[in-house]
Design a protein around this motif. Structure first.
Motif, short mmCIF file in Angstrom:
data_model
loop_
_atom_site.label_atom_id
_atom_site.label_comp_id
_atom_site.label_asym_id
_atom_site.label_seq_id
_atom_site.Cartn_x
_atom_site.Cartn_y
_atom_site.Cartn_z
N HIS A 86 6.89 3.42 -38.40
CA HIS A 86 6.74 2.32 -39.34
C HIS A 86 6.01 1.14 -38.70
O HIS A 86 6.16 0.01 -39.15
N ASP A 87 5.24 1.40 -37.66
CA ASP A 87 4.55 0.34 -36.94
C ASP A 87 3.34 -0.13 -37.74
O ASP A 87 2.38 0.60 -37.92
N ASP A 88 3.43 -1.36 -38.25
CA ASP A 88 2.34 -1.91 -39.06
C ASP A 88 1.62 -3.03 -38.31
O ASP A 88 1.04 -3.92 -38.90
N SER A 89 1.64 -2.98 -36.98
CA SER A 89 1.03 -4.02 -36.17
C SER A 89 -0.47 -3.85 -36.10
O SER A 89 -1.03 -2.81 -36.43
N ILE A 90 -1.14 -4.92 -35.66
CA ILE A 90 -2.59 -4.84 -35.43
C ILE A 90 -2.87 -3.81 -34.34
O ILE A 90 -3.85 -3.06 -34.41
N THR A 91 -2.01 -3.75 -33.33
CA THR A 91 -2.19 -2.76 -32.26
C THR A 91 -2.20 -1.35 -32.83
O THR A 91 -3.04 -0.52 -32.46
N ARG B 112 -6.15 -13.88 -32.06
CA ARG B 112 -4.88 -14.61 -32.24
C ARG B 112 -3.74 -13.63 -32.53
O ARG B 112 -2.64 -13.76 -31.98
N LYS B 113 -3.98 -12.64 -33.38
CA LYS B 113 -2.94 -11.66 -33.71
C LYS B 113 -2.60 -10.79 -32.50
O LYS B 113 -1.43 -10.45 -32.27
N LEU B 114 -3.63 -10.42 -31.73
CA LEU B 114 -3.38 -9.61 -30.53
C LEU B 114 -2.57 -10.40 -29.50
O LEU B 114 -1.67 -9.86 -28.85
N LYS B 115 -2.90 -11.69 -29.38
CA LYS B 115 -2.15 -12.54 -28.44
C LYS B 115 -0.69 -12.64 -28.87
O LYS B 115 0.23 -12.61 -28.03
N LYS B 116 -0.46 -12.74 -30.18
CA LYS B 116 0.90 -12.81 -30.70
C LYS B 116 1.68 -11.55 -30.37
O LYS B 116 2.89 -11.58 -30.15
N GLU B 117 0.97 -10.40 -30.34
CA GLU B 117 1.61 -9.12 -30.01
C GLU B 117 1.61 -8.87 -28.51
O GLU B 117 2.05 -7.81 -28.06
N GLY B 118 1.10 -9.83 -27.73
CA GLY B 118 1.16 -9.73 -26.27
C GLY B 118 0.21 -8.72 -25.68
O GLY B 118 0.52 -8.08 -24.66
N THR B 119 -0.97 -8.57 -26.29
CA THR B 119 -1.91 -7.58 -25.78
C THR B 119 -3.34 -8.05 -25.99
O THR B 119 -3.59 -9.14 -26.52
N THR B 120 -4.28 -7.23 -25.56
CA THR B 120 -5.72 -7.47 -25.76
C THR B 120 -6.36 -6.15 -26.16
O THR B 120 -5.76 -5.07 -26.01
#
Length: 368
Positions: A228-233, A267-275
């Motif tokens: 159910h992972d709906d993240s940008i990652t 910005r969204k990737l930074k919020k998720e702690g990644t690049t």
């Protein structure tokens, strides 16, 4: 894939009068042993199962998702559908166009109907079995179509419920393996019900990606993680895919496919702690680990499948990712053996895109 599922496909083909031995031979399964032994308790490789599914769809006159095809190209109608929806902006547009396409070109009795009920969307799946209990094959098609819409939008589409006509024709656990939601039987229609917000999700795959997908469908859908992972990652991981012999998508491509801006994505990737670089490295690292754990793939073959022309470059990258050399990591999982036999599929678009040295590796190991 589970052996039972392959056996159901073979039984369906036999019921329609198909030559099962010829069918198995056409997808590359060994006929020197009985069918039950060939399928085996551990199942069949996913790539061969997908070929079998395509062939059975044709010989049983159901074709691929109720779309016409030919013996040499069972997915021809589905290929045209993918071209039609390739340039849609949202999942709702894609489903609407698919509905129109089925109305014009689908086989009698097949199609979709999308309607809203408050905050829920209901996608009815019409088939020739609409007025009677669906064969499990149709239920399996519903499962694949659900994953197809999720793949198109790069996210898991969580189902609220699944409705099926009449009583189950298999054990309840078999259905639960396909759908992680309540399943209602004896309903008026076969349908998937989900939150209406999913319809607004952008389509993230290009026409080229869709055409490559068709060649091996539903291979990528069956292997995709069902979470159910709906993240940008997670969306970027969908875009990267699993064929590392092809170039990674650029950051600009990611922006375009996700219909966003560079600043918003960062910005969204930074919020998720990644690049984006970390996501690429993690994806390649996990794929490399999976290859190295396989006893049928050598370190050199794994390097080539990961897109490295030079095995030493693969070693340096893998050490940077894990702190171990590929041979050290492999030794933890695979006992030493004199020879590795290659079984990785290279058919269709994937095979066409693989580098010449990969083809040479496949030719060498298959001749052993």
């Amino acid at each position: 894939m589970p052996a039972e599922q392959a056996q159901r496909l073979l039984a369906s083909a036999h019921k329609y009068g198909a030559d099962v031995d010829k069918l198995l031979s056409s997808v590359g399964l060994d006929l020197s042993t009985p069918i039950s032994a060939e399928v085996g308790e551990s199942g069949v490789p996913a790539d061969l199962y997908c070929k079998l599914l395509q062939k059975v769809a044709y010989v049983t006159h159901q074709h691929w998702f109720g779309l016409p095809g030919t013996e040499s190209d069972p997915v021809g109608g589905f290929r045209m559908l993918c071209r039609v929806i390739a340039h849609c902006r949202t999942l709702e547009q894609a489903i609407d166009r698919a509905t129109e396409f089925y109305h014009l070109y689908g086989l009698p009795g097949w199609g979709f109907q999308l309607h809203r009920d408050g905050g829920r969307a209901c996608l009815s799946i019409c088939s020739r079995e609409q007025d009677r209990a669906p064969e499990f094959k149709t239920v399996h098609y519903m499962y694949i179509l659900h994953r197809f819409w999720a793949w198109l939008s790069g996210q898991y589409v969580e189902l609220d419920e699944v409705n099926l006509v009449s009583n189950p024709c298999q054990s309840l656990p078999t259905y639960r393996e396909l759908f992680d939601c309540p399943i209602n039987f004896n309903q008026r229609e076969n349908s998937l019900v989900f939150d209406v917000e999913y319809l607004r999700a952008p389509i993230i795959h290009s026409e080229q990606a869709l055409m490559q997908f068709v060649e091996t469908a539903p291979y990528e859908l069956l292997l995709a993680p069902q979470d159910h992972d709906d993240s940008i990652t997670a969306k970027i991981c969908y875009l990267i895919g699993s064929d590392f012999t092809r170039p990674m998508p650029s950051f600009d491509e990611i922006i375009y496919r996700l219909h966003t801006s560079a600043s918003t994505l960062r910005r969204k990737l930074k919020k998720e702690g990644t690049t984006y670089q970390k996501i690429k490295d993690d994806a390649r690292c996990e794929a490399a680990k999976a290859y190295l754990k396989r006893p049928d793939l050598s370190v050199t073959t794994s390097a080539i499948l990961m897109g490295f022309d030079d095995p030493s470059a693969f070693t340096r990258s893998f050490k940077r990712w894990t702190g171990l050399a590929p041979s050290e990591y492999r030794a933890r999982y695979v006992p030493s053996s004199p020879k590795c036999a290659e079984v990785y599929p290279i058919d269709g678009a994937i095979g066409a895109s693989i580098k010449p040295q990969v083809q040479q590796v496949y030719s060498a190991v298959r001749s052993q």
